[in-house]
Design a protein around this motif. Structure first.
Motif, PDB file in Angstrom:
ATOM      1  N   PHE A  17       0.922  -1.256  -0.036  1.00  0.00           N
ATOM      2  CA  PHE A  17       0.145   0.047  -0.205  1.00  0.00           C
ATOM      3  C   PHE A  17       1.004   1.127  -0.049  1.00  0.00           C
ATOM      4  O   PHE A  17       1.941   1.237   0.687  1.00  0.00           O
ATOM      5  CB  PHE A  17      -0.814   0.001   1.136  1.00  0.00           C
ATOM      6  N   LYS A  18       0.235   1.996  -0.733  1.00  0.00           N
ATOM      7  CA  LYS A  18       0.982   3.621  -0.386  1.00  0.00           C
ATOM      8  C   LYS A  18       0.610   4.443   0.928  1.00  0.00           C
ATOM      9  O   LYS A  18      -0.458   4.437   1.310  1.00  0.00           O
ATOM     10  CB  LYS A  18       0.559   4.676  -1.340  1.00  0.00           C
ATOM     11  N   ALA A  71       1.781  -4.503   3.260  1.00  0.00           N
ATOM     12  CA  ALA A  71       0.903  -5.173   4.530  1.00  0.00           C
ATOM     13  C   ALA A  71       0.972  -6.564   4.541  1.00  0.00           C
ATOM     14  O   ALA A  71       0.828  -7.145   5.683  1.00  0.00           O
ATOM     15  CB  ALA A  71      -0.504  -4.490   4.157  1.00  0.00           C
ATOM     16  N   GLU A  90      -1.403  -9.663  15.486  1.00  0.00           N
ATOM     17  CA  GLU A  90      -1.874  -8.532  16.057  1.00  0.00           C
ATOM     18  C   GLU A  90      -2.589  -7.549  15.044  1.00  0.00           C
ATOM     19  O   GLU A  90      -2.293  -7.732  14.052  1.00  0.00           O
ATOM     20  CB  GLU A  90      -0.791  -7.908  16.856  1.00  0.00           C
ATOM     21  N   ASN A  91      -3.057  -6.430  15.892  1.00  0.00           N
ATOM     22  CA  ASN A  91      -3.839  -5.362  14.908  1.00  0.00           C
ATOM     23  C   ASN A  91      -2.849  -4.903  13.983  1.00  0.00           C
ATOM     24  O   ASN A  91      -1.740  -4.624  14.009  1.00  0.00           O
ATOM     25  CB  ASN A  91      -4.278  -4.153  15.622  1.00  0.00           C
ATOM     26  N   GLY A  92      -3.199  -4.829  12.746  1.00  0.00           N
ATOM     27  CA  GLY A  92      -2.379  -4.167  11.526  1.00  0.00           C
ATOM     28  C   GLY A  92      -1.326  -5.411  10.963  1.00  0.00           C
ATOM     29  O   GLY A  92      -0.555  -5.134  10.248  1.00  0.00           O
ATOM     30  N   ALA A  93      -1.651  -6.702  11.399  1.00  0.00           N
ATOM     31  CA  ALA A  93      -0.551  -7.904  10.995  1.00  0.00           C
ATOM     32  C   ALA A  93      -0.479  -8.118   9.586  1.00  0.00           C
ATOM     33  O   ALA A  93       0.212  -8.438   8.836  1.00  0.00           O
ATOM     34  CB  ALA A  93      -0.771  -9.019  12.064  1.00  0.00           C
ATOM     35  N   GLY A  94      -2.003  -7.752   8.966  1.00  0.00           N
ATOM     36  CA  GLY A  94      -2.220  -8.070   7.508  1.00  0.00           C
ATOM     37  C   GLY A  94      -3.161  -9.276   7.153  1.00  0.00           C
ATOM     38  O   GLY A  94      -3.229  -9.824   6.086  1.00  0.00           O
ATOM     39  N   LYS A  95      -3.822  -9.555   8.202  1.00  0.00           N
ATOM     40  CA  LYS A  95      -4.771 -10.594   7.965  1.00  0.00           C
ATOM     41  C   LYS A  95      -6.063 -10.268   7.131  1.00  0.00           C
ATOM     42  O   LYS A  95      -6.313 -11.070   6.265  1.00  0.00           O
ATOM     43  CB  LYS A  95      -5.394 -10.874   9.668  1.00  0.00           C
ATOM     44  N   SER A  96      -6.617  -9.157   7.305  1.00  0.00           N
ATOM     45  CA  SER A  96      -7.657  -8.873   6.480  1.00  0.00           C
ATOM     46  C   SER A  96      -7.184  -8.558   5.115  1.00  0.00           C
ATOM     47  O   SER A  96      -7.894  -9.211   4.124  1.00  0.00           O
ATOM     48  CB  SER A  96      -8.420  -7.678   7.045  1.00  0.00           C
ATOM     49  N   THR A  97      -5.974  -8.092   4.869  1.00  0.00           N
ATOM     50  CA  THR A  97      -5.536  -7.817   3.643  1.00  0.00           C
ATOM     51  C   THR A  97      -5.274  -9.028   2.868  1.00  0.00           C
ATOM     52  O   THR A  97      -5.562  -9.349   2.018  1.00  0.00           O
ATOM     53  CB  THR A  97      -4.368  -6.929   3.715  1.00  0.00           C
ATOM     54  N   GLU A 137     -12.975 -12.316  12.100  1.00  0.00           N
ATOM     55  CA  GLU A 137     -13.486 -12.012  13.290  1.00  0.00           C
ATOM     56  C   GLU A 137     -15.269 -12.016  13.322  1.00  0.00           C
ATOM     57  O   GLU A 137     -15.967 -11.085  13.645  1.00  0.00           O
ATOM     58  CB  GLU A 137     -13.280 -10.512  13.666  1.00  0.00           C
ATOM     59  N   HIS A 184      -9.377 -12.223  17.308  1.00  0.00           N
ATOM     60  CA  HIS A 184      -8.442 -11.816  18.326  1.00  0.00           C
ATOM     61  C   HIS A 184      -8.948 -12.743  19.365  1.00  0.00           C
ATOM     62  O   HIS A 184      -8.187 -12.686  20.515  1.00  0.00           O
ATOM     63  CB  HIS A 184      -8.380 -10.472  18.518  1.00  0.00           C
TER      64      HIS A 184
HETATM   65  N1  LIG Z   1      -6.665   0.308   1.880  1.00  0.00           N
HETATM   66  C1  LIG Z   1      -5.608   0.650   2.463  1.00  0.00           C
HETATM   67  N2  LIG Z   1      -4.435   1.557   2.212  1.00  0.00           N
HETATM   68  C2  LIG Z   1      -3.388   1.835   2.641  1.00  0.00           C
HETATM   69  N3  LIG Z   1      -3.053   1.049   3.778  1.00  0.00           N
HETATM   70  C3  LIG Z   1      -3.836  -0.143   4.298  1.00  0.00           C
HETATM   71  C4  LIG Z   1      -4.961  -0.348   3.596  1.00  0.00           C
HETATM   72  N4  LIG Z   1      -5.641  -1.357   3.978  1.00  0.00           N
HETATM   73  C5  LIG Z   1      -4.701  -1.880   5.098  1.00  0.00           C
HETATM   74  N5  LIG Z   1      -3.756  -1.318   5.097  1.00  0.00           N
HETATM   75  C6  LIG Z   1      -2.514  -1.333   6.079  1.00  0.00           C
HETATM   76  O1  LIG Z   1      -2.055  -2.631   6.019  1.00  0.00           O
HETATM   77  C7  LIG Z   1      -1.702  -3.098   7.421  1.00  0.00           C
HETATM   78  C8  LIG Z   1      -2.417  -4.349   7.469  1.00  0.00           C
HETATM   79  O2  LIG Z   1      -3.851  -4.205   7.773  1.00  0.00           O
HETATM   80  P1  LIG Z   1      -4.940  -5.076   7.824  1.00  0.00           P
HETATM   81  O3  LIG Z   1      -6.152  -4.611   7.943  1.00  0.00           O
HETATM   82  O4  LIG Z   1      -4.803  -6.347   6.996  1.00  0.00           O
HETATM   83  O5  LIG Z   1      -4.462  -5.798   9.309  1.00  0.00           O
HETATM   84  P2  LIG Z   1      -5.286  -6.890  10.222  1.00  0.00           P
HETATM   85  O6  LIG Z   1      -4.202  -7.852  10.821  1.00  0.00           O
HETATM   86  O7  LIG Z   1      -6.452  -7.334   9.685  1.00  0.00           O
HETATM   87  O8  LIG Z   1      -5.555  -6.068  11.504  1.00  0.00           O
HETATM   88  P3  LIG Z   1      -6.820  -5.915  12.385  1.00  0.00           P
HETATM   89  O9  LIG Z   1      -6.538  -7.141  13.612  1.00  0.00           O
HETATM   90  O10 LIG Z   1      -6.629  -4.719  13.180  1.00  0.00           O
HETATM   91  O11 LIG Z   1      -8.118  -6.066  11.673  1.00  0.00           O
HETATM   92  C9  LIG Z   1      -2.072  -2.046   8.319  1.00  0.00           C
HETATM   93  O12 LIG Z   1      -0.796  -1.275   8.480  1.00  0.00           O
HETATM   94  C10 LIG Z   1      -2.824  -1.073   7.581  1.00  0.00           C
HETATM   95  O13 LIG Z   1      -2.931   0.241   8.268  1.00  0.00           O
END
Ligand SMILES: Nc1ncnc2c1ncn2[C@@H]1O[C@H](COP(=O)(O)OP(=O)(O)OP(=O)(O)O)[C@@H](O)[C@H]1O
Length: 335
Positions: free
Chosen positions: A14-15, A40, A59-66, A183, A216
């Motif tokens: 991501f940018k 990500a 953890e939060n922001g680890a990249g799971k949803s991506t 989740e 989580h």
């Molecule tokens: N559309 C986007 N544009 C820029 N950065 C993004 C975007 N989507 C996610 N990110 C970044 O990518 C990283 C991973 O995000 P992601 O949502 O995949 O984490 P996660 O593990 O699902 O977190 P959580 O447990 O908080 O849901 C984070 O640093 C987030 O800020």
């Protein structure tokens, strides 16, 4: 084809714009290309076999949803390959969406203002499910998730627990062989959680449904998944059996010392030098919780030295819980 999911060197960048404040700042960043590229998801590879229930944690922001968004075709990978149910999620879309069910706990898949059964009816059309198939499958789902009385209510009038049960039912209308659950039990009370877990176990046993579960709540993982894939800053730091993770910590135990009075800094240094990791201190109650090597001889020596040095109120020793094991892995990198 034995695998439901195959991920090879998957990457999503991501940018990240340097956050100048205000709308004008955001536009300036955009046009001056004032950003950094942040991965990500950073070149990950894993496979999930058909019928497996895998916990995808981090953890939060680890990249799971991506990751889940790339596996379901919502996001396009920057590089790498994904195969889900033998297909590329970005090609053969119509065929592909019929083979997956998705629940995003933080976002509704149902239409907000119409009755739940209307949403179900629309989805039935989208997935081209026949009346017979729908009646046969969904009557059981509706009964098990106890959502019958909710069907004529608009989604906006449902409580979170009621809505989540309806969301899960909606993801199952076409009885997909693979479920992505991001989740699904967030914010739910214990009884609803137990109901959802029981239901997931049941469909896994009955239909061999593959489930990739992000949560989580580690008690969800313990109840449902034999295997966990653990992500940290976009990279996989553990992929294996939950039991093995626990066993690798089998030689560690948690000790809680409660002293009669506050210990001073010098004594705290003594304590931290003799314990592996002091990780929780409650100064008001004079309580110190720490991990120690579970070698019995070492533990009794430690306890003897603590007892001779401090006025002890209580000492408790217990197996380290999965939650603490995982927390410690993130904090200290032990696996
Ligand atoms: N559309 C986007 N544009 C820029 N950065 C993004 C975007 N989507 C996610 N990110 C970044 O990518 C990283 C991973 O995000 P992601 O949502 O995949 O984490 P996660 O593990 O699902 O977190 P959580 O447990 O908080 O849901 C984070 O640093 C987030 O800020």
């Amino acid at each position: 084809m034995n695998n439901a999911i195959v991920v090879e060197n998957l990457r999503k960048e991501f940018k990240a714009y340097s956050s100048r404040s205000g709308l004008a700042g955001a536009f300036r960043d955009l046009f001056t290309r004032n950003y950094k590229i942040v991965p990500a998801v950073n070149d990950i590879s894993f496979t999930v076999k058909k019928g497996e229930m895998v916990g995808y944690i981090g953890e939060n922001g680890a990249g799971k949803s991506t990751t889940i968004k790339m596996l379901t075709g919502i996001l396009t990978p920057t590089s790498g390959a994904v195969e889900v149910n033998g297909m590329n999620p970005h090609k053969e879309r119509e065929k592909f969406v019929n083979t997956i069910g998705v629940v995003f706990g933080q976002r509704s898949q149902l239409w907000w203002d119409i009755a739940v059964q209307e949403s179900f009816r629309l989805l039935k059309k989208v997935y081209k499910v026949s009346d017979e198939q729908y009646d046969e499958h969904m009557s059981h789902v509706i009964e098990t998730l106890e959502i019958g009385p909710l069907l004529d209510k608009p989604v906006r009038k449902l409580s979170l627990g009621q809505r989540m049960r309806c969301e899960l039912a909606a993801a199952l209308i076409h009885n997909p062989p693979l479920l992505f659950l991001d989740e699904p039990t967030i914010g739910l009370d214990v009884l609803v959680k137990l109901k959802i877990r029981q239901f997931l176990k049941e469909i896994n046993e009955k239909f061999n449904t593959t489930i990739l579960l992000t949560t989580h709540d580690l008690s969800d993982i313990e109840a449902l998944c034999d295997r966990v894939v653990m992500l940290d800053e976009g990279q996989i730091i553990y992929d294996g059996a939950l039991n093995q993770l626990k066993q690798s910590w089998g030689d560690k135990k948690e000790v809680e010392f409660q002293f009669l009075e506050q210990i001073d800094e010098e004594e705290l240094v003594f304590l931290t030098q003799n314990l592996e990791a002091v990780w929780d201190i409650d100064r008001r109650l004079h309580k110190y919780i720490a991990t120690v090597d579970a070698n019995d001889q070492k533990i009794s020596e430690l306890i003897a030295s603590v007892v001779s040095r401090f006025k002890i109120k209580d000492i408790k020793i217990q197996e380290t819980s999965t939650e603490e094991i995982i927390r410690n892995i993130y904090e200290k990198g032990f696996v």
